[in-house]
Design an enzyme around this catalytic site. Structure first.
Site, PDB file in Angstrom:
ATOM      1  N   ASP A   1      -1.861 -19.645  -2.592  1.00  0.00           N
ATOM      2  CA  ASP A   1      -2.185 -19.150  -3.937  1.00  0.00           C
ATOM      3  C   ASP A   1      -3.639 -18.700  -4.044  1.00  0.00           C
ATOM      4  O   ASP A   1      -3.907 -17.599  -4.507  1.00  0.00           O
ATOM      5  CB  ASP A   1      -1.886 -20.216  -4.995  1.00  0.00           C
ATOM      6  CG  ASP A   1      -0.391 -20.315  -5.302  1.00  0.00           C
ATOM      7  OD1 ASP A   1       0.304 -19.287  -5.186  1.00  0.00           O
ATOM      8  OD2 ASP A   1       0.069 -21.414  -5.654  1.00  0.00           O
TER       9      ASP A   1
ATOM     10  N   ASP B   1      -4.392 -29.554 -13.300  1.00  0.00           N
ATOM     11  CA  ASP B   1      -5.648 -29.076 -12.745  1.00  0.00           C
ATOM     12  C   ASP B   1      -6.176 -27.832 -13.452  1.00  0.00           C
ATOM     13  O   ASP B   1      -7.379 -27.678 -13.636  1.00  0.00           O
ATOM     14  CB  ASP B   1      -5.504 -28.848 -11.241  1.00  0.00           C
ATOM     15  CG  ASP B   1      -5.434 -30.174 -10.484  1.00  0.00           C
ATOM     16  OD1 ASP B   1      -6.071 -31.150 -10.955  1.00  0.00           O
ATOM     17  OD2 ASP B   1      -4.754 -30.251  -9.456  1.00  0.00           O
TER      18      ASP B   1
ATOM     19  N   SER C   1       4.276 -30.253  -2.579  1.00  0.00           N
ATOM     20  CA  SER C   1       2.963 -29.789  -2.985  1.00  0.00           C
ATOM     21  C   SER C   1       2.024 -30.974  -2.808  1.00  0.00           C
ATOM     22  O   SER C   1       2.256 -32.055  -3.346  1.00  0.00           O
ATOM     23  CB  SER C   1       3.018 -29.343  -4.448  1.00  0.00           C
ATOM     24  OG  SER C   1       1.711 -29.300  -4.961  1.00  0.00           O
TER      25      SER C   1
ATOM     26  N   ARG D   1     -11.964 -32.650  -9.697  1.00  0.00           N
ATOM     27  CA  ARG D   1     -12.010 -31.384 -10.432  1.00  0.00           C
ATOM     28  C   ARG D   1     -13.328 -31.105 -11.141  1.00  0.00           C
ATOM     29  O   ARG D   1     -13.851 -29.989 -11.048  1.00  0.00           O
ATOM     30  CB  ARG D   1     -10.832 -31.292 -11.413  1.00  0.00           C
ATOM     31  CG  ARG D   1      -9.473 -31.401 -10.742  1.00  0.00           C
ATOM     32  CD  ARG D   1      -9.365 -30.533  -9.528  1.00  0.00           C
ATOM     33  NE  ARG D   1      -8.092 -30.655  -8.831  1.00  0.00           N
ATOM     34  CZ  ARG D   1      -7.935 -30.405  -7.550  1.00  0.00           C
ATOM     35  NH1 ARG D   1      -8.973 -30.042  -6.820  1.00  0.00           N
ATOM     36  NH2 ARG D   1      -6.754 -30.514  -6.989  1.00  0.00           N
TER      37      ARG D   1
HETATM   38  N1  ARG Z   1      -0.603 -35.515 -10.872  1.00  0.00           N
HETATM   39  C1  ARG Z   1      -1.879 -35.705 -10.270  1.00  0.00           C
HETATM   40  C2  ARG Z   1      -2.995 -35.319 -11.201  1.00  0.00           C
HETATM   41  O1  ARG Z   1      -2.762 -34.583 -12.095  1.00  0.00           O
HETATM   42  C3  ARG Z   1      -2.014 -35.038  -8.950  1.00  0.00           C
HETATM   43  C4  ARG Z   1      -1.701 -33.584  -8.899  1.00  0.00           C
HETATM   44  C5  ARG Z   1      -2.041 -33.084  -7.553  1.00  0.00           C
HETATM   45  N2  ARG Z   1      -1.332 -31.980  -7.074  1.00  0.00           N
HETATM   46  C6  ARG Z   1      -0.312 -31.987  -6.203  1.00  0.00           C
HETATM   47  N3  ARG Z   1      -0.033 -30.876  -5.663  1.00  0.00           N
HETATM   48  N4  ARG Z   1       0.376 -33.032  -5.918  1.00  0.00           N
HETATM   49  O2  ARG Z   1      -4.101 -35.771 -11.054  1.00  0.00           O
END
Ligand code: ARG
Length: 356
Positions: free
Chosen positions: A16, A126, A177, A97
């Site tokens: 992406d 995110d 993912s 982040r």
């Molecule tokens: N759900 C978690 C968060 O929002 C992790 C998301 C991470 N992404 C993934 N591709 N698993 O902090």
């Protein structure tokens, strides 16, 4: 979009964010795309990632080692706050982040860019965290989010990238993912989408299964000073080394796996598998030490505010007045949180067996 000439893109090397580079140039008409990748201890080789951005058409490709600030300024405050979102998730992804957003904004200033960009889709947390953090640090900067609006399926995205020399991912078939950094792994999608499916062994990489964990227990000691872990088994460690070794120890014994349904910022429930061996171990130990070192009323008030802190971080509200105020409270409580915690690691458990 005609007015934007230079953009700094948060770059991971994945499909992406790679496709974002030609897309920003072709569809948004932006000449200069600067790619920025952060080393957060994910263990990837970063030179190939740096080159990949150039191949995809970036005018500049920057890679920065942010592991130390990540641990000292993000993970350690989370340990002092005993931060567990919905009582369970130690925020290993969420904590990264605001740091990335901060560097993105700094680099945009440094290079005179008129916008920043990220490759998050519209489903996760995110995107919200980036948008909110960038918005509070630099309200005038435009935030471009091509992956949220391009409407391409994964196959279409890969095909678009191939036209611009971006190779299809090697593990094209990986149904998961995955987000990864020194604090842990977050895995979602694929079969995990059915909350009743047992997570297959292949989703884990940092922790042993109960079956493969050593039959014999291992006792360890963690020392804290002013709420921060400073030594492991009697040996002083710098923050990065400490997390790293806590990961290895806890991971070996199968501690730190979390399988949970969480409530996302955008209002949906989702299942995620986490492996956060070191961070979870350190939070447990820290929590324990507070039971011995904090007065009852402080403990009680802090436990309430810790939930607020974890919620804020989950929602991307790192750079906010409330977060800052909670930090002041938490830091004040940590002055006398010092001492030793003894823990027995065994078959997926971290059992507290002593504190001083
Ligand atoms: N759900 C978690 C968060 O929002 C992790 C998301 C991470 N992404 C993934 N591709 N698993 O902090």
């Amino acid at each position: 979009m005609g007015s934007i000439r230079k953009v700094v893109l948060a770059y991971s090397g994945g499909v992406d964010t790679s496709v974002c580079i030609p897309y920003l140039k072709e569809e948004y008409g932006i000449q200069d795309v600067i790619a920025f990748a952060a080393d957060l201890g994910q263990g990837d080789e970063l030179e190939p990632i740096r080159q990949k951005a150039i191949q995809a058409g970036a005018s500049k490709s920057l890679v920065e080692d942010l592991v130390s600030p990540f641990v000292e300024d993000f993970a350690f405050p989370a340990i002092r706050a005993n931060a567990l979102y919905e009582g369970r998730y130690p925020l290993s992804t969420a904590l990264a982040r605001p740091l990335i957003a901060k560097r993105l904004v700094d680099i945009a200033f440094q290079y005179g860019a008129d916008a920043v960009a990220h490759g998050c889709t519209g489903k996760g947390n995110d995107q919200v965290r980036f948008d909110v953090a960038i918005g509070s640090l630099a309200p005038h900067l435009k935030v471009l989010t091509p992956a949220r609006t391009w409407g391409m399926s994964r196959e279409e995205t890969i095909a678009y990238g191939e036209k611009f020399g971006i190779p299809a991912p090697v593990n094209k078939k990986s149904p998961y993912s995955i987000d990864l950094n020194l604090l842990g792994r977050s895995v979602e999608a694929g079969v995990l989408e059915d909350p009743m499916i047992v997570p297959p062994d292949e989703v884990f990489a940092m922790t042993s299964s109960i079956k493969n964990a050593p039959d014999h227990f291992e006792d360890i000691e963690i020392r804290f000073k002013s709420g921060n872990p400073v030594a492991l088994n009697g040996v002083n460690k710098d923050p990065v080394a400490l997390i790293h070794e806590a990961n290895i120890l806890a991971g070996k014994h199968g501690f730190g796996r979390i399988d949970m349904i969480e409530n996302r910022v955008v209002g949906i429930k989702s299942r995620e598998i986490y492996e956060t061996p070191g961070l979870l171990l350190l939070i447990r130990a820290h929590q324990e030490l507070e039971t011995l070192t904090l007065p009852a009323d402080v403990l009680n008030t802090k436990s309430f505010l810790e939930k607020q802190w974890a919620n804020l971080v989950y929602q991307g509200l790192w750079f906010t007045p409330l977060k800052e105020a909670l930090d002041s409270f938490i830091d004040k409580t940590q002055e006398n949180v010092g001492g030793l915690v003894r823990i027995r690691l065994h078959k997926g458990n971290a059992i507290i067996i002593g504190r001083s």
